[in-house]
Design an enzyme around this catalytic site. Structure first.
Site, mmCIF file in Angstrom:
data_model
loop_
_atom_site.group_PDB
_atom_site.id
_atom_site.type_symbol
_atom_site.label_atom_id
_atom_site.label_comp_id
_atom_site.label_asym_id
_atom_site.label_seq_id
_atom_site.Cartn_x
_atom_site.Cartn_y
_atom_site.Cartn_z
ATOM 1 N N ALA A 155 3.115 -0.527 3.886
ATOM 2 C CA ALA A 155 2.763 0.651 4.676
ATOM 3 C C ALA A 155 2.613 0.171 6.110
ATOM 4 O O ALA A 155 2.129 -0.936 6.351
ATOM 5 C CB ALA A 155 1.441 1.228 4.179
ATOM 6 N N TYR A 201 -6.478 -10.556 5.091
ATOM 7 C CA TYR A 201 -7.739 -9.897 5.469
ATOM 8 C C TYR A 201 -8.760 -9.846 4.335
ATOM 9 O O TYR A 201 -9.915 -9.534 4.552
ATOM 10 C CB TYR A 201 -7.494 -8.493 6.058
ATOM 11 N N GLU A 202 -8.329 -10.185 3.118
ATOM 12 C CA GLU A 202 -9.279 -10.292 2.004
ATOM 13 C C GLU A 202 -9.932 -11.674 1.991
ATOM 14 O O GLU A 202 -10.739 -11.970 1.108
ATOM 15 C CB GLU A 202 -8.553 -10.053 0.678
ATOM 16 N N SER A 231 0.854 -1.200 0.000
ATOM 17 C CA SER A 231 0.000 0.000 0.000
ATOM 18 C C SER A 231 0.879 1.234 0.000
ATOM 19 O O SER A 231 1.828 1.319 0.756
ATOM 20 C CB SER A 231 -0.847 0.099 1.281
ATOM 21 N N ASN A 264 1.444 6.487 9.159
ATOM 22 C CA ASN A 264 0.650 7.096 10.232
ATOM 23 C C ASN A 264 1.267 6.718 11.565
ATOM 24 O O ASN A 264 1.954 5.698 11.671
ATOM 25 C CB ASN A 264 -0.808 6.581 10.169
ATOM 26 N N MET A 271 -0.142 -5.243 8.094
ATOM 27 C CA MET A 271 -1.038 -6.375 7.818
ATOM 28 C C MET A 271 -0.527 -7.257 6.676
ATOM 29 O O MET A 271 -1.301 -7.885 5.972
ATOM 30 C CB MET A 271 -2.432 -5.848 7.463
ATOM 31 N N SER A 272 0.767 -7.287 6.490
ATOM 32 C CA SER A 272 1.309 -8.087 5.376
ATOM 33 C C SER A 272 2.706 -8.570 5.732
ATOM 34 O O SER A 272 3.082 -8.600 6.906
ATOM 35 C CB SER A 272 1.354 -7.228 4.102
ATOM 36 N N HIS A 325 -3.909 -10.146 0.523
ATOM 37 C CA HIS A 325 -3.769 -10.142 1.986
ATOM 38 C C HIS A 325 -4.661 -11.186 2.648
ATOM 39 O O HIS A 325 -5.718 -11.540 2.110
ATOM 40 C CB HIS A 325 -4.164 -8.762 2.539
ATOM 41 N N HIS A 351 -7.743 4.630 6.029
ATOM 42 C CA HIS A 351 -6.978 4.060 4.913
ATOM 43 C C HIS A 351 -6.523 5.151 3.948
ATOM 44 O O HIS A 351 -5.435 5.075 3.379
ATOM 45 C CB HIS A 351 -7.831 3.002 4.201
ATOM 46 N N HIS A 409 -3.741 -0.815 -4.323
ATOM 47 C CA HIS A 409 -2.932 -1.953 -4.745
ATOM 48 C C HIS A 409 -3.213 -2.222 -6.217
ATOM 49 O O HIS A 409 -4.247 -2.785 -6.561
ATOM 50 C CB HIS A 409 -3.284 -3.201 -3.927
HETATM 51 N N1 HPA Z 1 -1.769 -0.566 11.576
HETATM 52 C C1 HPA Z 1 -1.785 -1.661 10.800
HETATM 53 N N2 HPA Z 1 -1.504 -1.628 9.522
HETATM 54 C C2 HPA Z 1 -1.185 -0.439 8.971
HETATM 55 C C3 HPA Z 1 -1.166 0.737 9.725
HETATM 56 C C4 HPA Z 1 -1.480 0.671 11.103
HETATM 57 O O1 HPA Z 1 -1.470 1.672 11.842
HETATM 58 N N3 HPA Z 1 -0.817 1.744 8.876
HETATM 59 C C5 HPA Z 1 -0.643 1.178 7.660
HETATM 60 N N4 HPA Z 1 -0.861 -0.146 7.713
#
Ligand code: HPA
Length: 269
Positions: free
Chosen positions: A114, A86-87, A30, A233, A209-210, A84, A244, A62
């Site tokens: 990310a 989560y998908e 991402s 972030n 998350m990856s 991912h 997101h 993506h």
């Molecule tokens: N947490 C989990 N996954 C992420 C985050 C986060 O703060 N930022 C970007 N991917």
């Protein structure tokens, strides 16, 4: 078809479409997808879903293309459009891309993502080299039937997962690059502040998350792993609310810097 045979088939198709050999693969996460155009000359490209076992992308930010890109003197397989957990994908599906890259002959796989930043020394927009990870998905790409003949046993040593050799070379080329430990969770929800406090206590600097399952699968296949997170972030409870779009915007704003870091990384392989 077992996941290894599927990856071997995909590896052959990648070579057919894009030509070989490759010096490395780079998986764009991402916020990294647009970097592909800044890395170097794109020699060939194919839509990911035309290759066996690959899925069309479902996540905003993506893209879904696989390209051969000349990065300096190296020929790199750039993979945009990771899938991912989560998908709803299985671990085997989540690592199919990187297994295919190794099957296509990539000796090194660079994983980008990310991440939420948990170390106050890492600012938003900063790329951070991954020094190690904590796999909190509760899953492994190596569970299930034993790998077929010709593959290493599933009890993979992860001692030097994010190759020290590469990290040392990258730091020498760019001493300003920070390093951190990446905690990988399933998501797709962001974490609670209590979870972030726990992860910091565990020694993690980055959360996402990856990456973790892919790193394990690549190492198991005998290729080298490097990783770099873009802090998009401050993690939950350490800044404002999370969304997101913020992750994508931070990626966009950092394009120049992340392309530079990737070029340095590839040159250091
Ligand atoms: N947490 C989990 N996954 C992420 C985050 C986060 O703060 N930022 C970007 N991917």
């Amino acid at each position: 078809m077992n996941p290894y045979a599927l990856a071997e088939q995909a590896g052959r198709e990648l070579t057919d479409h894009l030509g070989g050999p490759f010096d490395a693969a780079v998986v764009l996460g991402s916020g990294w997808a647009e970097v592909a155009d800044d890395l170097g000359d794109v020699e060939a490209s194919v839509a990911a879903e035309t290759i066996t076992g690959f899925h069309p992308p479902t996540v905003l930010g993506h893209g879904g293309s696989l390209s051969a890109v000349a990065v300096g003197s190296r020929r790199v397989l750039v993979m945009a459009g990771r899938v991912h957990l989560y998908e709803g994908h299985s671990p085997a599906e989540a690592v199919h891309g990187v297994r295919s890259a190794v099957a296509a002959g990539c000796p090194t796989v660079v994983l980008t993502n990310a991440a939420g930043g948990m170390n106050p020394e890492h600012g938003v927009g900063q790329p951070v080299l991954i020094s190690d990870h904590i796999n909190l998905t509760g899953l492994s790409p190596l569970s299930g039937p034993a790998p077929p003949d010709g593959y290493a046993v599933r009890f993979t040593d992860l001692t030097d997962l994010y190759a020290e050799r590469i990290r040392t070379a990258v730091r020498r080329a760019d001493p300003t690059l920070a390093e951190g430990v990446y905690a990988g969770l399933v998501g797709p929800h962001f974490e609670t502040p209590a979870e972030i406090a726990m992860l910091r206590g565990m020694g993690a600097d980055l959360v996402g998350m990856s990456t973790v399952l892919e790193a394990i699968a690549v190492r198991h296949m005998g290729a080298e792993v490097a990783g770099v997170s873009l802090v998009t972030n401050a993690a939950a409870g350490m800044g404002g609310a999370l969304d997101h779009q913020e992750v994508l915007d931070a990626g966009q704003a950092a394009q120049g810097r992340v392309a530079e870091v990737l070029r340095t990384l590839v040159a250091s392989l």
